[in-house]
Design a protein around this motif. Structure first.
Motif, short mmCIF file in Angstrom:
data_model
loop_
_atom_site.label_atom_id
_atom_site.label_comp_id
_atom_site.label_asym_id
_atom_site.label_seq_id
_atom_site.Cartn_x
_atom_site.Cartn_y
_atom_site.Cartn_z
N ARG A 6 26.08 29.27 -1.29
CA ARG A 6 24.63 29.09 -1.23
C ARG A 6 24.24 27.89 -0.36
NH1 ARG A 6 22.25 32.66 -4.12
NH2 ARG A 6 23.25 33.63 -5.89
N GLU A 13 18.30 34.16 1.66
CA GLU A 13 19.32 33.17 1.29
C GLU A 13 20.44 33.84 0.50
OE1 GLU A 13 19.73 29.30 -1.51
OE2 GLU A 13 17.99 29.31 -0.17
N ARG A 54 21.92 28.02 2.98
CA ARG A 54 20.71 27.21 3.20
C ARG A 54 20.80 26.46 4.52
NH1 ARG A 54 20.99 26.78 -2.26
NH2 ARG A 54 22.24 24.89 -2.27
#
Length: 119
Positions: free
Chosen positions: A108, A40, A112
């Motif tokens: 982020r 990630e 995801r």
């Protein structure tokens, strides 16, 4: 500035010499996902590197590390079971640590979503 609500990965892409990295990134990322425990963060770094708001210095650090990640020739060949991605992990870890403050919540969130789309 890109906000989480307005994050659109397609808008973040530019054609400024990053095409080769972009073309190879997803193929390599999917292959490495089992070996890189912080995928990630890697995908977030990818989005950060291609974000128009990211500083040139940060882009340079991240694009250098991402290029090393996607290039087929490196210090430890990726095809070696168990240890093939260790050098890539080291380079990516150092780059991400150096620019951690530039990786936003929006990067982020996009990471995801991209990783969730793999399955």
């Amino acid at each position: 500035m890109i906000t989480e609500g307005s994050m659109d990965a397609a808008r973040m892409f530019r054609t400024d010499g990053t095409d080769n990295i972009r073309q190879n990134f997803w193929r390599t990322a999917r292959k490495a996902a089992r070996h890189v425990p912080f995928m990630e963060d890697v995908v977030s770094a990818y989005y950060c590197a291609l974000d128009k708001e990211t500083s040139t210095k940060t882009k340079g650090i991240l694009l250098g590390a991402l290029a090393y990640f996607v290039l087929p020739i490196d210090a430890v060949p990726d095809i070696l079971a168990g240890i093939g991605f260790t050098d890539d992990i080291a380079v990516l870890s150092a780059a991400i640590a150096a620019v951690q403050a530039s990786i936003t919540t929006a990067h982020r969130s996009a990471a995801r979503k991209a990783i969730d789309d793999w399955s």
